[in-house]
Design a protein around this motif. Structure first.
Motif, PDB file in Angstrom:
ATOM      1  N   GLY A  71      -5.097  -4.244  24.293  1.00 31.94           N
ATOM      2  CA  GLY A  71      -6.019  -3.388  23.203  1.00 31.94           C
ATOM      3  C   GLY A  71      -6.326  -4.029  22.152  1.00 31.94           C
ATOM      4  N   MET A  72      -7.586  -2.640  22.125  1.00 31.43           N
ATOM      5  CA  MET A  72      -8.507  -3.518  21.186  1.00 31.43           C
ATOM      6  C   MET A  72      -8.481  -2.669  19.929  1.00 31.43           C
ATOM      7  SD  MET A  72     -11.084  -4.682  23.106  1.00 31.43           S
ATOM      8  CE  MET A  72     -12.382  -4.396  22.054  1.00 31.43           C
ATOM      9  N   LEU A  73      -8.382  -3.546  18.610  1.00 29.34           N
ATOM     10  CA  LEU A  73      -7.533  -3.214  17.546  1.00 29.34           C
ATOM     11  C   LEU A  73      -8.923  -2.854  16.445  1.00 29.34           C
ATOM     12  CD1 LEU A  73      -5.417  -6.165  16.281  1.00 29.34           C
ATOM     13  CD2 LEU A  73      -4.774  -3.882  16.594  1.00 29.34           C
ATOM     14  N   LYS A  74      -9.624  -2.358  16.464  1.00 30.59           N
ATOM     15  CA  LYS A  74     -10.653  -1.115  15.593  1.00 30.59           C
ATOM     16  C   LYS A  74     -10.470  -0.013  15.679  1.00 30.59           C
ATOM     17  CE  LYS A  74     -13.649  -1.313  19.910  1.00 30.59           C
ATOM     18  NZ  LYS A  74     -15.119  -1.955  20.416  1.00 30.59           N
ATOM     19  N   GLN A  75     -11.656   0.450  14.809  1.00 31.04           N
ATOM     20  CA  GLN A  75     -11.550   2.050  14.593  1.00 31.04           C
ATOM     21  C   GLN A  75     -10.826   2.605  15.473  1.00 31.04           C
ATOM     22  OE1 GLN A  75     -10.839   2.450  11.757  1.00 31.04           O
ATOM     23  NE2 GLN A  75     -11.122   4.854  11.559  1.00 31.04           N
ATOM     24  N   LYS A  76     -11.288   2.895  16.895  1.00 32.46           N
ATOM     25  CA  LYS A  76     -11.247   4.089  18.068  1.00 32.46           C
ATOM     26  C   LYS A  76     -10.639   3.310  19.350  1.00 32.46           C
ATOM     27  CE  LYS A  76     -13.245   7.766  16.636  1.00 32.46           C
ATOM     28  NZ  LYS A  76     -12.384   8.684  16.326  1.00 32.46           N
ATOM     29  N   TYR A 110      -3.088   4.934  10.072  1.00 33.64           N
ATOM     30  CA  TYR A 110      -3.812   4.346   9.021  1.00 33.64           C
ATOM     31  C   TYR A 110      -4.938   4.091   8.487  1.00 33.64           C
ATOM     32  CZ  TYR A 110      -3.868  -0.311   6.469  1.00 33.64           C
ATOM     33  OH  TYR A 110      -3.941  -1.151   5.762  1.00 33.64           O
ATOM     34  N   ALA A 111      -5.452   4.392   7.675  1.00 33.33           N
ATOM     35  CA  ALA A 111      -6.154   4.247   7.039  1.00 33.33           C
ATOM     36  C   ALA A 111      -6.336   3.626   5.567  1.00 33.33           C
ATOM     37  CB  ALA A 111      -6.637   5.778   6.621  1.00 33.33           C
ATOM     38  N   GLU A 112      -7.913   3.048   5.674  1.00 39.27           N
ATOM     39  CA  GLU A 112      -8.072   3.171   3.939  1.00 39.27           C
ATOM     40  C   GLU A 112      -6.641   1.905   3.208  1.00 39.27           C
ATOM     41  OE1 GLU A 112      -8.971   6.112   1.715  1.00 39.27           O
ATOM     42  OE2 GLU A 112     -10.822   6.894   3.373  1.00 39.27           O
ATOM     43  N   PRO A 166      12.090  16.166  11.011  1.00 36.30           N
ATOM     44  CA  PRO A 166      10.663  15.939  11.109  1.00 36.30           C
ATOM     45  C   PRO A 166      10.673  15.539   8.652  1.00 36.30           C
ATOM     46  CG  PRO A 166      10.238  16.269  12.725  1.00 36.30           C
ATOM     47  CD  PRO A 166      11.487  17.634  12.272  1.00 36.30           C
ATOM     48  N   VAL A 167      10.578  14.125   8.553  1.00 36.65           N
ATOM     49  CA  VAL A 167      10.368  14.531   7.299  1.00 36.65           C
ATOM     50  C   VAL A 167       8.323  13.615   6.918  1.00 36.65           C
ATOM     51  CG1 VAL A 167      12.352  14.496   6.636  1.00 36.65           C
ATOM     52  CG2 VAL A 167      11.075  12.790   7.052  1.00 36.65           C
ATOM     53  N   THR A 168       7.853  13.758   6.322  1.00 35.62           N
ATOM     54  CA  THR A 168       6.745  12.719   5.896  1.00 35.62           C
ATOM     55  C   THR A 168       6.734  12.111   4.886  1.00 35.62           C
ATOM     56  OG1 THR A 168       6.010  14.330   3.685  1.00 35.62           O
ATOM     57  CG2 THR A 168       5.524  15.378   5.956  1.00 35.62           C
ATOM     58  N   LEU A 169       6.069  10.622   5.919  1.00 31.27           N
ATOM     59  CA  LEU A 169       6.251   9.328   4.495  1.00 31.27           C
ATOM     60  C   LEU A 169       4.715   9.198   4.740  1.00 31.27           C
ATOM     61  CD1 LEU A 169       7.960   6.916   4.346  1.00 31.27           C
ATOM     62  CD2 LEU A 169       7.614   6.371   7.065  1.00 31.27           C
ATOM     63  N   LYS A 170       4.752   8.491   3.660  1.00 32.66           N
ATOM     64  CA  LYS A 170       3.803   7.664   2.995  1.00 32.66           C
ATOM     65  C   LYS A 170       3.917   6.884   2.557  1.00 32.66           C
ATOM     66  CE  LYS A 170      -0.865   8.739   0.589  1.00 32.66           C
ATOM     67  NZ  LYS A 170      -1.622   9.972  -0.561  1.00 32.66           N
ATOM     68  N   PHE A 171       3.050   5.653   2.483  1.00 35.25           N
ATOM     69  CA  PHE A 171       2.847   4.375   1.941  1.00 35.25           C
ATOM     70  C   PHE A 171       2.422   2.974   2.218  1.00 35.25           C
ATOM     71  CE2 PHE A 171       4.599   1.108   5.625  1.00 35.25           C
ATOM     72  CZ  PHE A 171       4.259   2.017   6.693  1.00 35.25           C
ATOM     73  N   SER A 172       1.870   2.477   0.908  1.00 40.94           N
ATOM     74  CA  SER A 172       1.100   1.856   1.280  1.00 40.94           C
ATOM     75  C   SER A 172       1.394   0.253   0.284  1.00 40.94           C
ATOM     76  CB  SER A 172      -0.298   1.638   0.178  1.00 40.94           C
ATOM     77  OG  SER A 172       0.240   2.130  -1.386  1.00 40.94           O
ATOM     78  N   GLY A 173       0.746  -0.827   0.222  1.00 43.16           N
ATOM     79  CA  GLY A 173       1.086  -1.705  -0.210  1.00 43.16           C
ATOM     80  C   GLY A 173       1.910  -1.702  -2.316  1.00 43.16           C
ATOM     81  N   VAL A 174       1.560  -0.326  -2.273  1.00 42.27           N
ATOM     82  CA  VAL A 174       1.818  -0.806  -3.982  1.00 42.27           C
ATOM     83  C   VAL A 174       2.759   0.890  -3.887  1.00 42.27           C
ATOM     84  CG1 VAL A 174       0.534  -1.833  -5.078  1.00 42.27           C
ATOM     85  CG2 VAL A 174       0.488   0.830  -4.642  1.00 42.27           C
ATOM     86  N   ALA A 175       3.200   1.408  -3.289  1.00 39.25           N
ATOM     87  CA  ALA A 175       4.102   2.685  -3.495  1.00 39.25           C
ATOM     88  C   ALA A 175       4.602   3.541  -1.619  1.00 39.25           C
ATOM     89  CB  ALA A 175       3.601   3.749  -3.786  1.00 39.25           C
ATOM     90  N   VAL A 176       6.011   3.940  -2.117  1.00 37.22           N
ATOM     91  CA  VAL A 176       5.758   4.736  -0.833  1.00 37.22           C
ATOM     92  C   VAL A 176       7.039   6.192  -1.175  1.00 37.22           C
ATOM     93  CG1 VAL A 176       8.198   4.871   0.834  1.00 37.22           C
ATOM     94  CG2 VAL A 176       7.497   2.742  -0.041  1.00 37.22           C
ATOM     95  N   ASP A 177       6.396   7.609  -0.465  1.00 36.83           N
ATOM     96  CA  ASP A 177       6.414   8.788  -0.385  1.00 36.83           C
ATOM     97  C   ASP A 177       7.064   9.263   0.528  1.00 36.83           C
ATOM     98  OD1 ASP A 177       6.395  11.526  -1.521  1.00 36.83           O
ATOM     99  OD2 ASP A 177       4.388  11.366  -1.367  1.00 36.83           O
ATOM    100  N   LEU A 178       8.726   9.595   0.292  1.00 32.28           N
ATOM    101  CA  LEU A 178       9.075   9.997   1.658  1.00 32.28           C
ATOM    102  C   LEU A 178       9.524  11.429   1.250  1.00 32.28           C
ATOM    103  CD1 LEU A 178      10.700   9.716   4.340  1.00 32.28           C
ATOM    104  CD2 LEU A 178      12.322   8.813   2.517  1.00 32.28           C
ATOM    105  N   GLN A 179      10.025  12.805   1.925  1.00 32.50           N
ATOM    106  CA  GLN A 179       9.913  13.835   1.839  1.00 32.50           C
ATOM    107  C   GLN A 179      11.455  14.161   1.661  1.00 32.50           C
ATOM    108  OE1 GLN A 179       8.322  16.439   4.470  1.00 32.50           O
ATOM    109  NE2 GLN A 179       9.803  18.037   4.633  1.00 32.50           N
ATOM    110  N   GLU A 180      12.080  14.563   1.089  1.00 32.21           N
ATOM    111  CA  GLU A 180      13.623  14.669   1.107  1.00 32.21           C
ATOM    112  C   GLU A 180      14.703  15.129   2.614  1.00 32.21           C
ATOM    113  OE1 GLU A 180      16.548  18.143  -0.196  1.00 32.21           O
ATOM    114  OE2 GLU A 180      15.523  18.219  -1.526  1.00 32.21           O
TER     115      GLU A 180
END
Length: 131
Positions: free
Chosen positions: A20-25, A79-81, A106-120
């Motif tokens: 594949g291609m590792l670019k935006q689209k 994955y963005a920003e 299903p539960v929501t999850l968000k993580f970056s290099g500094v934080a993780v946010d996981l729904q209950e």
């Protein structure tokens, strides 16, 4: 020797494939498999991660086999920003001591290099008890 090691992580065998291609689209299909993986004190017989899709919409499947446990995870997201966000859509865990656990919904999850946010998170044990 043949072992790959860094800090408290080591792996006996690491294989991967992808296209594949590792670019935006661009679309990517990739798989990485680690055998004899050790992370700190946790030993994995095998650990497999499969990725399909684009940066903006993809599916990640993870399988982990440990001496007395196995776990399967499906995540859908984007994955963005420098942040990944999406949903954990499936979790199946089988433990020699605890039995079988399944993600209730299903539960929501968000993580970056500094934080993780996981729904209950709610797991169901064979459909009879909630944890």
């Amino acid at each position: 020797g043949d072992e790959i090691a860094y800090d408290r992580i080591s792996v006996s065998r690491l294989t991967g494939s992808g296209s594949g291609m590792l670019k935006q689209k661009g679309t990517v299909v990739a798989e990485v498999k680690a055998e004899g993986l050790v992370v700190g004190e946790q030993k994995f017989n095998t650990f497999v991660a499969e990725l399909q899709g684009e940066l903006q919409k993809h599916i990640l499947r993870v399988q982990a086999q440990m001496p007395k446990h196995s776990a399967f995870f499906d995540l859908e997201g984007r994955y963005a920003e420098k942040t990944w966000q999406g949903n954990v859509t499936k979790v199946d865990i089988q433990s020699e001591n605890e039995g079988k656990l399944k993600l209730n919904e299903p539960v929501t999850l968000k993580f970056s290099g500094v934080a993780v946010d996981l729904q209950e998170v709610c797991f169901v044990d064979q459909g009879t008890a909630e944890i």
